[in-house]
Design a protein around this motif. Structure first.
Motif, mmCIF file in Angstrom:
data_model
loop_
_atom_site.group_PDB
_atom_site.id
_atom_site.type_symbol
_atom_site.label_atom_id
_atom_site.label_comp_id
_atom_site.label_asym_id
_atom_site.label_seq_id
_atom_site.Cartn_x
_atom_site.Cartn_y
_atom_site.Cartn_z
ATOM 1 N N VAL A 206 -2.627 7.054 3.462
ATOM 2 C CA VAL A 206 -2.384 5.628 3.224
ATOM 3 C C VAL A 206 -1.293 5.102 4.157
ATOM 4 O O VAL A 206 -1.333 3.947 4.579
ATOM 5 C CB VAL A 206 -2.029 5.376 1.746
ATOM 6 N N ALA A 207 -0.314 5.954 4.502
ATOM 7 C CA ALA A 207 0.694 5.542 5.495
ATOM 8 C C ALA A 207 0.023 5.259 6.835
ATOM 9 O O ALA A 207 0.443 4.348 7.576
ATOM 10 C CB ALA A 207 1.758 6.625 5.647
ATOM 11 N N ALA A 208 -1.037 6.011 7.157
ATOM 12 C CA ALA A 208 -1.783 5.754 8.386
ATOM 13 C C ALA A 208 -2.522 4.419 8.302
ATOM 14 O O ALA A 208 -2.610 3.687 9.296
ATOM 15 C CB ALA A 208 -2.770 6.884 8.650
ATOM 16 N N ILE A 209 -3.039 4.098 7.121
ATOM 17 C CA ILE A 209 -3.657 2.775 6.933
ATOM 18 C C ILE A 209 -2.615 1.690 7.189
ATOM 19 O O ILE A 209 -2.881 0.691 7.866
ATOM 20 C CB ILE A 209 -4.235 2.641 5.512
ATOM 21 N N ALA A 210 -1.398 1.902 6.647
ATOM 22 C CA ALA A 210 -0.314 0.952 6.880
ATOM 23 C C ALA A 210 0.012 0.859 8.366
ATOM 24 O O ALA A 210 0.296 -0.223 8.888
ATOM 25 C CB ALA A 210 0.930 1.364 6.093
ATOM 26 N N LEU B 97 12.487 2.497 2.125
ATOM 27 C CA LEU B 97 13.371 1.960 1.093
ATOM 28 C C LEU B 97 12.646 0.915 0.254
ATOM 29 O O LEU B 97 12.788 0.882 -0.977
ATOM 30 C CB LEU B 97 14.620 1.358 1.721
ATOM 31 N N GLN B 98 11.864 0.062 0.904
ATOM 32 C CA GLN B 98 11.140 -0.969 0.171
ATOM 33 C C GLN B 98 10.119 -0.377 -0.781
ATOM 34 O O GLN B 98 9.969 -0.848 -1.912
ATOM 35 C CB GLN B 98 10.449 -1.904 1.163
ATOM 36 N N SER B 99 9.411 0.666 -0.339
ATOM 37 C CA SER B 99 8.392 1.270 -1.204
ATOM 38 C C SER B 99 9.027 1.967 -2.400
ATOM 39 O O SER B 99 8.516 1.888 -3.524
ATOM 40 C CB SER B 99 7.531 2.263 -0.404
ATOM 41 N N VAL C 58 7.642 7.793 4.718
ATOM 42 C CA VAL C 58 6.457 6.937 4.820
ATOM 43 C C VAL C 58 6.578 5.915 5.951
ATOM 44 O O VAL C 58 5.600 5.626 6.643
ATOM 45 C CB VAL C 58 6.160 6.225 3.487
ATOM 46 N N GLY C 59 7.764 5.355 6.147
ATOM 47 C CA GLY C 59 7.939 4.387 7.228
ATOM 48 C C GLY C 59 7.746 5.021 8.595
ATOM 49 O O GLY C 59 7.112 4.435 9.479
ATOM 50 N N VAL D 246 0.834 -1.205 0.000
ATOM 51 C CA VAL D 246 0.000 0.000 0.000
ATOM 52 C C VAL D 246 0.867 1.253 0.000
ATOM 53 O O VAL D 246 0.533 2.271 -0.621
ATOM 54 C CB VAL D 246 -0.990 0.016 1.186
ATOM 55 N N LEU D 247 2.024 1.183 0.676
ATOM 56 C CA LEU D 247 2.938 2.321 0.675
ATOM 57 C C LEU D 247 3.580 2.509 -0.697
ATOM 58 O O LEU D 247 3.773 3.640 -1.151
ATOM 59 C CB LEU D 247 4.015 2.139 1.744
#
Length: 340
Positions: free
Chosen positions: A240-244, A266-268, A88-89, A70-71
């Motif tokens: 969406v970061a809050a959803i995560a 980094l992954q996103s 985002v993390g 999602v991120l």
């Protein structure tokens, strides 16, 4: 010559051709290489260990990549705009803590989730404001908020996991529930990806995002309000970061300031770049990003199944990011640093 149904056999290729063209347009030529790489990786791991093909393991891969997925989807949006969000993390970690703390204070899962979503919007708004009105490069701005948001998460939580949501039915449903045999986490990823895909390709907002990323000056002259789009996109990332963050709370059973959220940025970015999103903006697809997310998830799962040292996961991820950027530069005809 006619076919058994009475139609002309010469028309059969013409009937099939539009369907093939639609499938090709949906996948995208740049994603064929991702599909081939994914297929080869699946075959290699499966031949080494047959347990890889078990339904339970496939579901594990899906639930593992759901949060980073999602991120990566919203990271794609902000990269299409010509920006980047390194925070985002940290946003996911901070909203995870807040969702758990509000839940513990009120006893309401809904209150905890709404508090996290509202905070996510605020965090995204702050990123956009710093970038626009502070005239700060997006990388530097979100690198600063990456540290600030992580510090805030540790400050309010005293650096420890907060609360316990393992007995709440809704949080348990998010973490371990399923619909039609498919885990809820995967449904959430698919829903977010579908909504963003529809926005990008079937609305004026999406077309304007591509236009801004492709040529900001031309977009401004065409009357597109750049500031609104930048703030809006970063607020979408925060939401969406809050959803995560909520999903992270549900999976771990508590609010996590760093554990589980560290490395998500980094992954996103890796998934979006590997999926074909241009770092300069204006080019990329959600389909490519999702394929890259799956590829990264399969790679991580395969390394675990094959008992490879977990430190190789970070090395492999870094190498994939370098490869993705090199391929982009080659396609764009970019000149290497220091080369004539």
């Amino acid at each position: 010559m006619t076919n058994p149904a009475g139609g002309s056999s010469a028309l059969a290729p013409k009937v099939r051709l539009p369907a093939l063209r639609r499938a090709w347009a949906l996948i995208g030529a740049q994603n064929i290489s991702l599909l081939l790489a994914l297929l080869l990786l699946v075959l290699f791991i499966g031949l080494q260990n047959g347990n890889f093909f078990y339904a339970s393991n496939i579901a594990t891969i899906g639930t593992t990549v759901a949060i980073v997925g999602v991120l990566a989807v919203v990271q794609t949006v902000v990269m299409l705009l010509g920006g980047l969000d390194i925070s985002v993390g940290s946003q996911a970690g901070l909203t995870s803590v807040v969702s758990a703390m509000v839940f513990m204070a009120t006893g309401s899962a809904l209150a905890g989730i709404l508090a996290a979503l509202a905070l996510g919007l605020v965090l995204g708004l702050l990123n956009g404001v710093v970038i626009i009105y502070g005239r700060v490069n997006a990388v530097i701005a979100t690198l600063a908020t990456f540290a600030a948001y992580r510090g805030a998460a540790n400050l309010i939580s005293d650096g420890r996991a907060q609360g316990y949501t393992g007995m709440n039915h809704f949080f348990v449903f998010l973490a371990r529930g399923d619909m039609l045999g498919i885990p809820v986490l995967i449904w959430i990823l698919l829903l977010v990806a579908l909504l963003v895909q529809l926005m990008l390709h079937y609305t004026d907002i999406g077309r304007n995002i591509y236009a801004v990323g492709g040529n900001a000056t031309a977009a401004r002259l065409a009357g597109i309000p750049l500031n609104r789009y930048i703030i809006g996109c970063y607020m979408l990332v925060g939401f969406v970061a809050a959803i995560a963050g909520v999903l992270l709370t549900a999976r771990t059973g508590s609010g996590q300031p760093t554990s589980g959220s560290q490395g998500l940025e980094l992954q996103s970015i890796t998934a979006a770049a590997l999926g074909g999103v241009a770092l300069q903006g204006g080019r990329g697809t959600i389909v490519g990003t999702i394929l890259a997310v799956i590829l990264l998830g399969v790679l991580e799962n395969g390394l675990i199944i094959l008992n490879v040292n977990s430190f190789w996961q970070d090395i492999a991820q870094g190498l994939l990011l370098v490869v993705a950027v090199v391929i982009q530069q080659r396609r764009a005809g970019g000149r290497g640093v220091g080369l004539p």
